[in-house]
Design an enzyme around this catalytic site. Structure first.
Site, PDB file in Angstrom:
ATOM      1  N   SER A 145      65.972 -22.587 -20.141  1.00  0.00           N
ATOM      2  CA  SER A 145      65.519 -21.156 -19.356  1.00  0.00           C
ATOM      3  C   SER A 145      66.576 -20.205 -19.202  1.00  0.00           C
ATOM      4  O   SER A 145      66.272 -18.977 -18.982  1.00  0.00           O
ATOM      5  CB  SER A 145      65.526 -21.448 -17.733  1.00  0.00           C
ATOM      6  OG  SER A 145      66.646 -22.310 -17.332  1.00  0.00           O
ATOM      7  N   HIS A 195      59.366 -23.848 -18.680  1.00  0.00           N
ATOM      8  CA  HIS A 195      59.211 -22.532 -19.404  1.00  0.00           C
ATOM      9  C   HIS A 195      58.359 -22.270 -20.449  1.00  0.00           C
ATOM     10  O   HIS A 195      58.075 -21.162 -21.022  1.00  0.00           O
ATOM     11  CB  HIS A 195      60.519 -21.689 -19.478  1.00  0.00           C
ATOM     12  CG  HIS A 195      61.366 -21.663 -18.367  1.00  0.00           C
ATOM     13  ND1 HIS A 195      61.419 -20.545 -17.462  1.00  0.00           N
ATOM     14  CD2 HIS A 195      61.968 -22.471 -17.674  1.00  0.00           C
ATOM     15  CE1 HIS A 195      62.010 -20.541 -16.478  1.00  0.00           C
ATOM     16  NE2 HIS A 195      62.518 -21.983 -16.422  1.00  0.00           N
ATOM     17  N   LYS A 202      55.434 -20.957 -12.968  1.00  0.00           N
ATOM     18  CA  LYS A 202      55.994 -19.880 -13.857  1.00  0.00           C
ATOM     19  C   LYS A 202      54.871 -19.375 -14.554  1.00  0.00           C
ATOM     20  O   LYS A 202      54.243 -18.500 -13.831  1.00  0.00           O
ATOM     21  CB  LYS A 202      57.331 -20.603 -14.742  1.00  0.00           C
ATOM     22  CG  LYS A 202      58.001 -21.274 -13.894  1.00  0.00           C
ATOM     23  CD  LYS A 202      59.416 -21.603 -14.628  1.00  0.00           C
ATOM     24  CE  LYS A 202      60.355 -22.467 -13.794  1.00  0.00           C
ATOM     25  NZ  LYS A 202      60.939 -21.912 -12.409  1.00  0.00           N
TER      26      LYS A 202
HETATM   27  C1  LIG Z   1      63.925 -26.300 -16.755  1.00  0.00           C
HETATM   28  C2  LIG Z   1      63.345 -26.120 -15.138  1.00  0.00           C
HETATM   29  N1  LIG Z   1      62.870 -27.194 -14.560  1.00  0.00           N
HETATM   30  C3  LIG Z   1      62.451 -27.300 -13.508  1.00  0.00           C
HETATM   31  C4  LIG Z   1      62.514 -26.052 -12.655  1.00  0.00           C
HETATM   32  C5  LIG Z   1      62.028 -25.995 -11.190  1.00  0.00           C
HETATM   33  O1  LIG Z   1      60.776 -25.462 -11.253  1.00  0.00           O
HETATM   34  P1  LIG Z   1      60.029 -24.949  -9.860  1.00  0.00           P
HETATM   35  O2  LIG Z   1      60.608 -23.474  -9.986  1.00  0.00           O
HETATM   36  O3  LIG Z   1      58.804 -25.185  -9.916  1.00  0.00           O
HETATM   37  O4  LIG Z   1      60.656 -25.899  -8.706  1.00  0.00           O
HETATM   38  C6  LIG Z   1      62.821 -24.575 -13.284  1.00  0.00           C
HETATM   39  C7  LIG Z   1      63.143 -23.606 -12.476  1.00  0.00           C
HETATM   40  O5  LIG Z   1      63.527 -22.816 -12.703  1.00  0.00           O
HETATM   41  C8  LIG Z   1      63.323 -25.012 -14.640  1.00  0.00           C
HETATM   42  O6  LIG Z   1      63.896 -23.884 -15.352  1.00  0.00           O
END
Ligand SMILES: Cc1ncc(COP(=O)(O)O)c(C=O)c1O
Length: 409
Positions: free
Chosen positions: A198, A226, A257
């Site tokens: 990310s 992502h 997202k």
């Molecule tokens: C790679 C990754 N996994 C999990 C998450 C967490 O997701 P959520 O925003 O739905 O809690 C994010 C959030 O930025 C992320 O970038």
């Protein structure tokens, strides 16, 4: 005309002095200030979209994860209303008690179909999905190998599991292999990686990771937070796009997202999903997310099939933007890692103060591009994180590329 909420009341000044037992907090906040790491919470008015209003300023929005432009889509609002009308707003209980409703079941079927797997389980967030799943599949006596740039929710899941942990250098498959070989026997082995990182915009070497997992009889878990909705013919993510579906055992994603809603999911074999419904504590011991949210997410999953042009056009725009920077924006180009092919473009600036100053200059020019600082990125690698979205116009991208060039020159 979209409706608007009344402005929130201003924050009150603290009514009492900080209790002595909490005195350390002010010192810690002062240190963050001194290091240029203190965060300001910006308040958004209205919806996410091509433009966003932050703290009263209307800006071109390059700072959301709303990659397909669905977060403000009225079709999701309508689906949410219908789901809430049918099943109420609150789920009212954890899924195993009475919180799991028809809306959740339909969403899980939709996700399983999108990913072409047996089954899926939805969580209140992507964070919860990772943090709950890892300790459910490994524990004391097991071994985890985790990419050094994995998301915080994966890191926390690893810590919670009490398994032995190897952190391998970012995307370095040879180092991973060597460390697994050196680690010796373990009851179970889990290799875990983001698919699209990310903050770096880099992509995991999924085919190679499948080979390593097979050689070491390891489980492979891939977080597509992502990538879901953006990559792959069906839009299910990079596992699909790289033809690795058979070698990835545990597939995680978020609905928050590209899908424009909220929640996380884990998908795979029916037995894996049945096990998680017993062992994933963040699912068993947490209230199911609101049925209206599940209904909106189900509609978003349908839209992936109905409107594939969104992801195709987004990736074409990302390629064109990168091309423009390569040809006309040397000051920007030399700060971007060269092998990026995604909708996330990190522009490395260095020290936190410089990243914040660059983001401020962009704000003054009408662009919202967030400065990302440690601990989200390593020390000395603060960056401007540009997230491209389907709704950006060609002119938006040209203007951003040119403004970046001025700001970074
Ligand atoms: C790679 C990754 N996994 C999990 C998450 C967490 O997701 P959520 O925003 O739905 O809690 C994010 C959030 O930025 C992320 O970038």
């Amino acid at each position: 005309m979209p409706c608007r909420l009344d402005p929130p009341p201003p924050l009150p000044q603290p009514a009492t002095a900080l209790p002595a037992a909490l005195g350390w907090i002010d010192s810690a906040l002062d240190r963050l200030d001194a290091d240029g790491l203190r965060r300001q919470i910006r308040i958004r008015s209205g919806r996410q979209g091509r433009e966003v209003e932050l703290d009263g300023r209307r800006l071109l929005n390059f700072g959301s994860n709303d990659y397909l432009g669905l977060a403000g889509d009225v079709r999701l609002t309508r689906a949410c209303s219908k789901g809430s009308c049918a099943e109420g707003f609150g789920a009212g209980a954890s899924p195993l008690v009475s919180g799991q409703s028809q809306a959740h079941r339909s969403l899980e079927r939709g996700i399983a179909t999108l990913l072409a797997v047996d089954a899926a389980l939805t969580f209140p967030s992507g964070f919860a999905a990772n943090a709950a799943t890892i300790p459910a599949v490994v524990g004391d006596g097991d071994l985890i190998a985790s990419d050094a740039r994995n998301h915080a929710s994966i890191i926390d899941g690893c810590r919670l599991s009490k398994a032995r942990l190897i952190v391998y250098p970012h995307r370095d498959v040879a180092a991973l292999e060597a460390r697994l070989t050196a680690a010796g026997p373990a009851r179970r082995i889990l290799i875990v990686t983001d698919s699209l990182f990310s903050m770096d915009g880099t992509i995991a070497p999924l085919a190679d990771l499948c080979d390593v997992a097979a050689r070491h009889a390891a489980m492979l878990m891939v977080d597509e937070a992502h990538a879901t909705g953006v990559f792959g013919e069906r839009g299910s993510g990079l596992v699909e796009a790289s033809g690795c579906s058979d070698g990835v055992h545990i597939r995680v994603g978020t609905l928050s997202k590209a899908l424009g809603t909220a929640g996380g999911f884990v998908a795979g074999h029916a037995s894996l999903v049945s096990w998680l419904a017993h062992a994933a504590r963040g699912w068993v011991f947490s209230t199911a997310h609101p049925p209206g949210v599940a209904a909106a997410a189900t509609r978003a999953v349908e839209l992936l099939a109905e409107e594939p042009f969104r992801r195709r056009e987004l990736l074409a725009k990302a390629a064109a933007f990168r091309e423009r920077i390569a040809t006309t924006g040397q000051a920007t180009h030399r700060r971007i890692a060269s092998d990026l092919t995604s909708q996330i473009l990190p522009v490395i600036v260095g020290e936190p103060g410089r990243a914040v100053a660059a983001a401020e200059r962009l704000l003054d020019a009408g662009f919202f591009v967030p400065a990302i600082r440690p601990p989200s990125v390593p020390d000395g690698a603060s960056l401007l994180r540009i997230s491209l979205a389907w709704h950006h116009t060609d002119d938006d991208l040209v203007r951003l590329a040119d403004t970046l060039q001025t700001v970074l020159a």
